[in-house]
Design a protein around this motif. Structure first.
Motif, PDB file in Angstrom:
ATOM      1  N   ALA A 389       1.510 -30.134 -32.622  1.00  0.00           N
ATOM      2  CA  ALA A 389       2.368 -29.153 -31.951  1.00  0.00           C
ATOM      3  C   ALA A 389       2.846 -29.647 -30.599  1.00  0.00           C
ATOM      4  CB  ALA A 389       1.607 -27.834 -31.788  1.00  0.00           C
ATOM      5  N   ARG A 390       2.536 -30.897 -30.243  1.00  0.00           N
ATOM      6  CA  ARG A 390       2.911 -31.489 -28.958  1.00  0.00           C
ATOM      7  C   ARG A 390       2.263 -30.735 -27.792  1.00  0.00           C
ATOM      8  NH1 ARG A 390       4.598 -34.045 -32.851  1.00  0.00           N
ATOM      9  NH2 ARG A 390       6.456 -35.356 -32.855  1.00  0.00           N
ATOM     10  N   ALA A 391       1.047 -30.189 -28.033  1.00  0.00           N
ATOM     11  CA  ALA A 391       0.340 -29.446 -26.983  1.00  0.00           C
ATOM     12  C   ALA A 391      -0.803 -30.252 -26.390  1.00  0.00           C
ATOM     13  CB  ALA A 391      -0.202 -28.131 -27.549  1.00  0.00           C
ATOM     14  N   ASP A 392      -1.204 -31.331 -27.067  1.00  0.00           N
ATOM     15  CA  ASP A 392      -2.388 -32.090 -26.646  1.00  0.00           C
ATOM     16  C   ASP A 392      -2.206 -32.676 -25.249  1.00  0.00           C
ATOM     17  OD1 ASP A 392      -4.991 -33.517 -27.335  1.00  0.00           O
ATOM     18  OD2 ASP A 392      -3.675 -35.207 -26.864  1.00  0.00           O
ATOM     19  N   PHE A 393      -0.990 -33.137 -24.936  1.00  0.00           N
ATOM     20  CA  PHE A 393      -0.774 -33.808 -23.660  1.00  0.00           C
ATOM     21  C   PHE A 393      -1.055 -32.867 -22.485  1.00  0.00           C
ATOM     22  CE2 PHE A 393       2.066 -34.633 -20.058  1.00  0.00           C
ATOM     23  CZ  PHE A 393       1.598 -35.875 -19.677  1.00  0.00           C
ATOM     24  N   PHE A 394      -0.453 -31.671 -22.507  1.00  0.00           N
ATOM     25  CA  PHE A 394      -0.635 -30.772 -21.359  1.00  0.00           C
ATOM     26  C   PHE A 394      -2.058 -30.206 -21.325  1.00  0.00           C
ATOM     27  CE2 PHE A 394       0.051 -26.959 -23.999  1.00  0.00           C
ATOM     28  CZ  PHE A 394      -0.757 -26.034 -23.349  1.00  0.00           C
ATOM     29  N   VAL A 395      -2.702 -30.053 -22.494  1.00  0.00           N
ATOM     30  CA  VAL A 395      -4.080 -29.543 -22.511  1.00  0.00           C
ATOM     31  C   VAL A 395      -5.011 -30.513 -21.799  1.00  0.00           C
ATOM     32  CG1 VAL A 395      -6.062 -28.947 -23.970  1.00  0.00           C
ATOM     33  CG2 VAL A 395      -3.764 -28.158 -24.597  1.00  0.00           C
ATOM     34  N   ARG A 396      -4.802 -31.809 -22.032  1.00  0.00           N
ATOM     35  CA  ARG A 396      -5.691 -32.821 -21.429  1.00  0.00           C
ATOM     36  C   ARG A 396      -5.476 -32.947 -19.922  1.00  0.00           C
ATOM     37  NH1 ARG A 396      -8.613 -35.447 -25.080  1.00  0.00           N
ATOM     38  NH2 ARG A 396      -7.932 -35.451 -27.272  1.00  0.00           N
ATOM     39  N   THR A 397      -4.350 -32.451 -19.428  1.00  0.00           N
ATOM     40  CA  THR A 397      -4.122 -32.480 -17.972  1.00  0.00           C
ATOM     41  C   THR A 397      -4.860 -31.354 -17.257  1.00  0.00           C
ATOM     42  OG1 THR A 397      -2.143 -31.087 -18.110  1.00  0.00           O
ATOM     43  CG2 THR A 397      -1.827 -33.468 -18.307  1.00  0.00           C
ATOM     44  N   LEU A 398      -5.361 -30.369 -18.004  1.00  0.00           N
ATOM     45  CA  LEU A 398      -6.101 -29.260 -17.397  1.00  0.00           C
ATOM     46  C   LEU A 398      -7.510 -29.709 -17.020  1.00  0.00           C
ATOM     47  CD1 LEU A 398      -4.986 -26.417 -19.853  1.00  0.00           C
ATOM     48  CD2 LEU A 398      -4.109 -26.879 -17.550  1.00  0.00           C
ATOM     49  N   PRO A 399      -8.123 -29.095 -16.018  1.00  0.00           N
ATOM     50  CA  PRO A 399      -9.441 -29.559 -15.525  1.00  0.00           C
ATOM     51  C   PRO A 399     -10.505 -29.657 -16.612  1.00  0.00           C
ATOM     52  CG  PRO A 399      -8.514 -27.909 -14.053  1.00  0.00           C
ATOM     53  CD  PRO A 399      -7.611 -27.970 -15.248  1.00  0.00           C
ATOM     54  N   LYS A 400     -10.573 -28.674 -17.523  1.00  0.00           N
ATOM     55  CA  LYS A 400     -11.598 -28.675 -18.560  1.00  0.00           C
ATOM     56  C   LYS A 400     -11.029 -28.919 -19.949  1.00  0.00           C
ATOM     57  CE  LYS A 400     -14.780 -25.654 -16.051  1.00  0.00           C
ATOM     58  NZ  LYS A 400     -15.586 -24.399 -16.103  1.00  0.00           N
ATOM     59  N   GLY A 401      -9.789 -29.347 -20.033  1.00  0.00           N
ATOM     60  CA  GLY A 401      -9.196 -29.667 -21.320  1.00  0.00           C
ATOM     61  C   GLY A 401      -9.216 -28.503 -22.283  1.00  0.00           C
TER      62      GLY A 401
END
Length: 513
Positions: A389-401
């Motif tokens: 869904a092209r969501a992995d990139f922004f999720v990994r930028t969050l402090p706790k993924g």
């Protein structure tokens, strides 16, 4: 004195035991009522929520249950004590003098008559009071739900005025109900005073002729006060009892609402459904007036169907009927030749996954939100769905993924990111039929293109319904349905509809002219 001391100790212990057991019983009952309301709400048709304000439903589950709980907590033990005291006092009065006892008992019918008259008039006001609590909660929910818009358009004063008007209506209803109910106690006391006067005169004659001692007369008058005490307590609790009765009525009105029929006559194997969909002369209307008078089309398994048309044409309604959020008034909808009305609703809805224009995420981790439709999904499956869904990139930028906790309405991430997470949730479910309602409306053009490529992979081999306003996203659809005023006015693929030169061609050219 020793016996009296023992009685006081026994009374204290009894009150403690009563309080513990009564509180436990009442709170368990309220717990069961809340659970019953929650289960009931899950079985109510969508139409019920269209016709009732969210705040009013919330008030039934919270405020009405609390009102009932508080009334039971404060009145039940006092009512039991009043009944036991009343029975003991009546026994003692008859043991002193039968005629005086019979005269004293006139308090009871007079008290019942007074209470009945006032309760009959005030109960309607208490019902109105509880309704106004629901309306007040509904107003608060609506105003705070649109708080940003209120600030944006500088409508704070209007919002305060609207709240004040509803608040005033509630205050007026509460004042009338409480005032009328509070008149019971003084009238009951008046009857008691008159009875005491009558007993004093009658008892004096019995004392003179020697059938009653002065001490017994004094004790008898004290017993009259002890009759008055429980009667006064009950009358003083009248407002709480009436509020509880009104709340209970609202609770059971909700519990008695007509439910959706959950079970069907045909049990299906969800894994064997291919996704062939047929609308056969479907008729439907939200009111007595039909919105759809004759809708028919067929979709083969694995096809992509696009639904286009102006706002209010009936595009979303078409999908609501497919999901059985509403039942058709005429005709039928079939999946693989089986009428959806013959299926269990849970089986039917397990065939679908939706990505809606308005995202819904709950308070929990990102991983939990993605796995909402498949609670047993592994972390690898969740990550794979997010990547698709092209969501992995922004999720990994969050402090706790993936363990980042989303707050209320997921305000800590952007609208576009929320949309990506709902798309990842659908990809993880791997449904037989997809419904995409403006699924990429909240993302930028580049992200939309990436999601489009992911969607093309996801849609392979499964039936997909796409509601779209941007026609560039559906030119590859196998079937395009053009709707207007609840009717399908054109259907076919993109090339054929452009050649026809009808409503679709006009709509397409208006976007790309």
């Amino acid at each position: 004195m020793g016996i009296l001391l023992c009685l006081y100790i026994l009374k204290t212990i009894s009150q403690l035991i009563t309080s513990v057991f009564l509180t436990d019983a009442i709170q368990k009952t309220m717990h069961d009522i809340r659970n019953a309301l929650q289960k009931k709400i899950q079985r109510l048709p969508v139409k019920y929520f269209d016709d009732h304000a969210f705040g009013d439903i919330l008030s039934s589950v919270t405020n009405d249950v609390d009102t009932l709980s508080n009334a039971l907590q404060q009145t039940l033990s006092r009512v039991f004590a009043a009944i036991l005291t009343f029975l003991f006092v009546i026994f003692m009065m008859f043991s002193i003098n039968v005629w005086m006892a019979l005269t004293a008992l006139l308090i009871i019918p007079l008290t019942i008559l007074i209470t009945f008259r006032f309760v009959k008039r005030s109960q309607k006001l208490f019902d109105l009071q509880q309704e106004m609590v629901g309306e007040l909660n509904g107003t608060i929910t609506e105003l705070y739900g649109g708080f940003n818009e209120i600030l944006l358009f500088n409508r704070q004063k209007d919002s305060c005025n609207r709240f004040s008007a509803v608040n005033q209506k509630m205050a007026d209803a509460a004042f009338k109900a409480q005032f009328l109910s509070s008149l019971i106690s003084p009238f009951v006391s008046l009857v008691t005073y008159l009875t005491i006067g009558s007993i004093a005169v009658m008892g004096s004659f019995f004392v003179i002729n020697g059938s009653v001692t002065v001490g017994n007369l004094q004790a008898f008058i004290r017993y009259i006060w002890q009759i008055n005490d429980p009667l006064s307590q009950v009358s003083q609790l009248s407002s709480q009892v009436q509020s509880a009765y009104a709340a209970m009525n609202r609770i059971f009105t909700l519990l008695n609402e007509t439910e959706e029929v959950q079970k069907g006559s045909v049990k299906i194997d969800v894994s064997q459904i291919q996704g062939n969909v047929t609308f056969d002369h479907v008729q439907f209307g939200y009111t007595d007036e039909l919105l759809m008078k004759d809708v028919s089309f067929q979709v083969q398994s694995g096809q992509m169907v696009a639904i286009v048309g102006p706002t209010g044409a009936g595009k979303t309604t078409l999908m609501n009927l497919l999901l059985r959020f509403y039942d058709v008034n005429g005709g039928s909808i079939k999946i693989d030749g089986i009428d959806i009305r013959d299926m269990d609703r849970s089986d039917l809805r397990s065939l679908f996954s939706l990505v809606l224009q308005d995202t819904w995420l709950f308070e929990g981790t990102i991983a939990e939100n993605i796995a909402y439709g498949k609670s047993d999904a592994s972390r690898d499956e969740i990550i794979a769905a997010a990547k698709a869904a092209r969501a992995d990139f922004f999720v990994r930028t969050l402090p706790k993924g993936y363990d980042t906790v989303l707050g209320n309405d997921a305000e800590n991430i952007s609208i576009g990111q929320r949309q990506l997470l709902t798309i990842a949730r659908v990809m993880l479910c791997d449904p037989a039929i997809l419904i995409l309602d403006e699924a990429t409306s909240s993302v930028d053009t580049r992200t939309e293109m990436e999601i489009g490529r992911a969607m093309n992979t996801l849609m392979k081999g499964r039936t997909t319904f796409v509601i779209a306003h941007r026609l560039s996203t559906i030119i590859d659809a196998d079937l395009i349905l053009v709707m207007q005023n609840g009717t399908i006015i054109e259907q076919g693929d993109h090339k054929r509809l452009l050649q026809t030169g009808g409503a679709y061609a006009e709509l397409y050219n208006s976007q790309f002219a």
